[in-house]
Design a protein around this motif. Structure first.
Motif, PDB file in Angstrom:
ATOM      1  N   PRO A  93     -28.074  17.115  25.477  1.00 31.15           N
ATOM      2  CA  PRO A  93     -28.731  16.348  24.431  1.00 31.15           C
ATOM      3  C   PRO A  93     -27.630  15.382  23.736  1.00 31.15           C
ATOM      4  N   PHE A  94     -28.345  14.177  23.479  1.00 30.10           N
ATOM      5  CA  PHE A  94     -27.410  12.863  23.192  1.00 30.10           C
ATOM      6  C   PHE A  94     -26.791  13.120  21.999  1.00 30.10           C
ATOM      7  N   SER A  95     -27.378  13.671  20.890  1.00 35.44           N
ATOM      8  CA  SER A  95     -27.003  13.608  19.605  1.00 35.44           C
ATOM      9  C   SER A  95     -25.912  14.771  19.692  1.00 35.44           C
ATOM     10  N   TYR A  96     -26.057  16.236  20.242  1.00 33.22           N
ATOM     11  CA  TYR A  96     -25.035  17.070  20.294  1.00 33.22           C
ATOM     12  C   TYR A  96     -23.753  16.509  21.061  1.00 33.22           C
ATOM     13  N   SER A  97     -24.161  15.491  22.266  1.00 27.08           N
ATOM     14  CA  SER A  97     -22.806  15.348  22.985  1.00 27.08           C
ATOM     15  C   SER A  97     -22.163  14.399  22.259  1.00 27.08           C
ATOM     16  N   SER A  98     -22.749  13.304  21.367  1.00 29.82           N
ATOM     17  CA  SER A  98     -22.127  12.404  20.615  1.00 29.82           C
ATOM     18  C   SER A  98     -21.232  13.341  19.419  1.00 29.82           C
ATOM     19  N   VAL A  99     -21.629  14.265  18.741  1.00 31.44           N
ATOM     20  CA  VAL A  99     -20.975  15.084  18.081  1.00 31.44           C
ATOM     21  C   VAL A  99     -19.597  15.722  18.301  1.00 31.44           C
ATOM     22  N   ILE A 100     -19.850  16.366  19.543  1.00 34.97           N
ATOM     23  CA  ILE A 100     -18.681  16.885  20.314  1.00 34.97           C
ATOM     24  C   ILE A 100     -17.815  15.804  20.655  1.00 34.97           C
ATOM     25  N   SER A 101     -18.038  14.731  21.134  1.00 33.79           N
ATOM     26  CA  SER A 101     -17.230  13.627  21.719  1.00 33.79           C
ATOM     27  C   SER A 101     -16.561  12.845  20.441  1.00 33.79           C
ATOM     28  N   VAL A 268     -28.912  10.007  14.239  1.00 34.19           N
ATOM     29  CA  VAL A 268     -30.086   9.241  13.826  1.00 34.19           C
ATOM     30  C   VAL A 268     -30.995   8.490  15.041  1.00 34.19           C
ATOM     31  N   ALA A 269     -30.428   8.028  15.813  1.00 39.30           N
ATOM     32  CA  ALA A 269     -31.093   7.171  16.956  1.00 39.30           C
ATOM     33  C   ALA A 269     -31.353   8.363  18.156  1.00 39.30           C
ATOM     34  N   ALA A 270     -30.811   9.446  18.089  1.00 38.57           N
ATOM     35  CA  ALA A 270     -31.127  10.618  18.903  1.00 38.57           C
ATOM     36  C   ALA A 270     -32.457  11.223  18.595  1.00 38.57           C
ATOM     37  N   ALA A 271     -32.511  11.216  17.282  1.00 37.13           N
ATOM     38  CA  ALA A 271     -33.900  11.825  16.895  1.00 37.13           C
ATOM     39  C   ALA A 271     -34.940  10.712  16.780  1.00 37.13           C
ATOM     40  N   VAL A 272     -34.905   9.599  16.340  1.00 35.55           N
ATOM     41  CA  VAL A 272     -35.959   8.711  16.218  1.00 35.55           C
ATOM     42  C   VAL A 272     -36.400   8.167  17.575  1.00 35.55           C
ATOM     43  N   ILE A 273     -35.171   7.640  18.403  1.00 33.41           N
ATOM     44  CA  ILE A 273     -35.585   6.857  19.441  1.00 33.41           C
ATOM     45  C   ILE A 273     -35.700   7.776  20.513  1.00 33.41           C
ATOM     46  N   PHE A 274     -35.106   8.820  20.923  1.00 36.28           N
ATOM     47  CA  PHE A 274     -34.880   9.594  22.200  1.00 36.28           C
ATOM     48  C   PHE A 274     -35.722  10.792  21.883  1.00 36.28           C
ATOM     49  N   LYS A 275     -36.273  11.150  20.582  1.00 39.00           N
ATOM     50  CA  LYS A 275     -37.019  12.298  20.076  1.00 39.00           C
ATOM     51  C   LYS A 275     -36.386  13.707  20.852  1.00 39.00           C
ATOM     52  N   GLU A 276     -35.175  13.808  20.354  1.00 36.76           N
ATOM     53  CA  GLU A 276     -34.519  15.115  20.835  1.00 36.76           C
ATOM     54  C   GLU A 276     -34.943  16.245  19.959  1.00 36.76           C
ATOM     55  N   LYS A 277     -35.199  17.365  20.368  1.00 35.10           N
ATOM     56  CA  LYS A 277     -35.441  18.568  19.852  1.00 35.10           C
ATOM     57  C   LYS A 277     -34.299  19.700  19.899  1.00 35.10           C
ATOM     58  N   LEU A 278     -33.690  19.853  18.629  1.00 31.65           N
ATOM     59  CA  LEU A 278     -32.601  20.799  18.579  1.00 31.65           C
ATOM     60  C   LEU A 278     -33.035  21.950  17.556  1.00 31.65           C
ATOM     61  N   SER A 279     -32.514  22.900  17.995  1.00 35.46           N
ATOM     62  CA  SER A 279     -32.561  24.100  17.226  1.00 35.46           C
ATOM     63  C   SER A 279     -31.852  23.921  15.740  1.00 35.46           C
ATOM     64  N   VAL A 280     -32.206  25.010  14.825  1.00 38.09           N
ATOM     65  CA  VAL A 280     -31.918  24.881  13.201  1.00 38.09           C
ATOM     66  C   VAL A 280     -30.312  24.947  13.375  1.00 38.09           C
ATOM     67  N   ARG A 281     -29.861  25.804  14.461  1.00 37.50           N
ATOM     68  CA  ARG A 281     -28.476  26.138  14.547  1.00 37.50           C
ATOM     69  C   ARG A 281     -27.652  25.009  15.019  1.00 37.50           C
ATOM     70  N   GLN A 282     -28.189  24.194  15.905  1.00 34.20           N
ATOM     71  CA  GLN A 282     -27.605  22.997  16.347  1.00 34.20           C
ATOM     72  C   GLN A 282     -27.763  21.802  15.297  1.00 34.20           C
ATOM     73  N   TRP A 283     -28.719  21.798  14.661  1.00 30.82           N
ATOM     74  CA  TRP A 283     -28.607  20.986  13.510  1.00 30.82           C
ATOM     75  C   TRP A 283     -27.321  21.212  12.286  1.00 30.82           C
ATOM     76  N   ILE A 284     -27.442  22.373  12.026  1.00 29.37           N
ATOM     77  CA  ILE A 284     -26.250  23.028  11.224  1.00 29.37           C
ATOM     78  C   ILE A 284     -24.914  22.480  11.794  1.00 29.37           C
ATOM     79  N   GLY A 285     -24.863  22.420  13.061  1.00 28.16           N
ATOM     80  CA  GLY A 285     -23.688  22.452  13.751  1.00 28.16           C
ATOM     81  C   GLY A 285     -23.410  20.628  13.565  1.00 28.16           C
ATOM     82  N   ILE A 286     -24.494  19.878  13.971  1.00 28.16           N
ATOM     83  CA  ILE A 286     -24.388  18.489  13.716  1.00 28.16           C
ATOM     84  C   ILE A 286     -23.779  17.989  12.356  1.00 28.16           C
ATOM     85  N   CYS A 287     -24.181  18.714  11.334  1.00 28.03           N
ATOM     86  CA  CYS A 287     -23.901  18.534   9.777  1.00 28.03           C
ATOM     87  C   CYS A 287     -22.627  18.872   9.618  1.00 28.03           C
TER      88      CYS A 287
END
Length: 302
Positions: A93-101, A268-287
């Motif tokens: 996932p683009f979103s989580y990869s960006s967070v970890i990076s 935001v781009a990962a969710a809007v442009i690339f329509k990535e689907k992450l679990s609730v746990r992963q969204w908590i991790g991003i926050c």
């Protein structure tokens, strides 16, 4: 440009860094998934970045072996970081990869305390702990849009990219706290030229290897060149600005801040442009990851 207000410089860095991240993801997902295709992206991107930095700075400037040597090291480390990040977003996932990076900010932050005697507050230590929590939450096997499961392999790759990203920050700080800090053009241009040279050699090595490559028809057109070109032109601005800021701001403030803006925009781009689907746990991790960066940067304190 560097004489502009700090807020303007940071805004330019945030936006152009986000554009670069989006183009990396788009290329890795939509244009080419092969190793050779990735090296082609690196080649075009780095050449475009080197040319624009050269043009903005009006040449290479003064010469010193120190800046040249540091630039070459910076280029090798930057190439490895870019390749590992692109591979991570190609399989995960683009979103989580960006967070970890973005956790790479932890390395120069600690280095600032150890080598440059910069103090780390209790709130920044809280942020560091939250960064570890964020990484733990990433082990929930996130799925990409095409439901590819990602586990230990993705995590090891993105963590490798994160460590390399941290060393990039240390190298920036080392150069900008030296007597050669004005030689930014030589430092940056030489780094991107060595990256382009490495990419060119790797393309030759990979040319006879048969690899699965989910190449879209767009890759046969100007898009194959245009996307890495846009990425390279965008990439020049955060490097010029961030290199300058690494010499005027403390590491514990500068590196978290320049990671926070692109992190939020990229999520935001990962969710809007690339329509990535992450679990609730992963969204908590991003926050948690975003909050941790706020703590480390000193934005959140009491």
């Amino acid at each position: 440009m560097l004489a502009w207000p700090l807020g303007v410089l940071l805004a330019i860095s945030f936006v152009t860094c986000t554009v670069t991240n989006i183009t990396k993801n788009w290329y890795s997902r939509k244009i080419s998934t092969s190793t050779r295709g990735t090296w082609f992206f690196v080649l075009v991107q780095c050449l475009a970045t080197a040319v624009l930095i050269f043009a903005i700075n009006g040449g290479m400037g003064e010469f010193s072996w120190y800046s040249l040597f540091m630039g070459l090291i910076f280029g090798v480390v930057g190439t490895l970081q870019l390749i590992t990040f692109m591979y991570a977003i190609a399989i995960g996932p683009f979103s989580y990869s960006s967070v970890i990076s973005s956790m790479a900010t932890l390395i120069p932050t600690l280095a600032g305390a150890i080598f440059w005697n910069e103090k780390i507050s209790i709130f920044q230590w809280i942020g560091i702990v939250l960064m570890v929590v964020c990484i733990i939450f990433s082990t929930d096997k996130p799925k990409t849009r095409d439901d590819r499961k990602v586990g230990t392999k993705w995590l090891l790759i993105i963590l490798s990219s994160t460590v390399l990203g941290g060393f990039i920050g240390i190298l920036q700080k080392m150069h900008q706290t030296s007597v050669y800090k004005e030689q930014t053009s030589l430092f940056l241009v030489s780094s991107f030229l060595i990256s382009a040279a490495i990419a060119g050699v790797m393309m030759v090595i990979c040319r006879n290897k048969r690899q699965g490559d989910n190449v879209t028809p767009a890759a046969k057109t100007a898009w194959k060149w245009l996307i890495p070109l846009i990425s390279g032109l965008s990439f020049a601005f955060p490097h010029i600005i961030n290199l300058y800021l690494s010499g005027v701001l403390e590491a514990a403030i500068m590196f978290p801040v320049v990671n926070l803006g692109p992190l939020v925009l990229t999520t935001v781009a990962a969710a809007v442009i690339f329509k990535e689907k992450l679990s609730v746990r992963q969204w908590i991790g991003i926050c948690i990851g975003i909050v941790s960066t706020l703590f480390v940067s000193g934005v959140i304190s009491f």
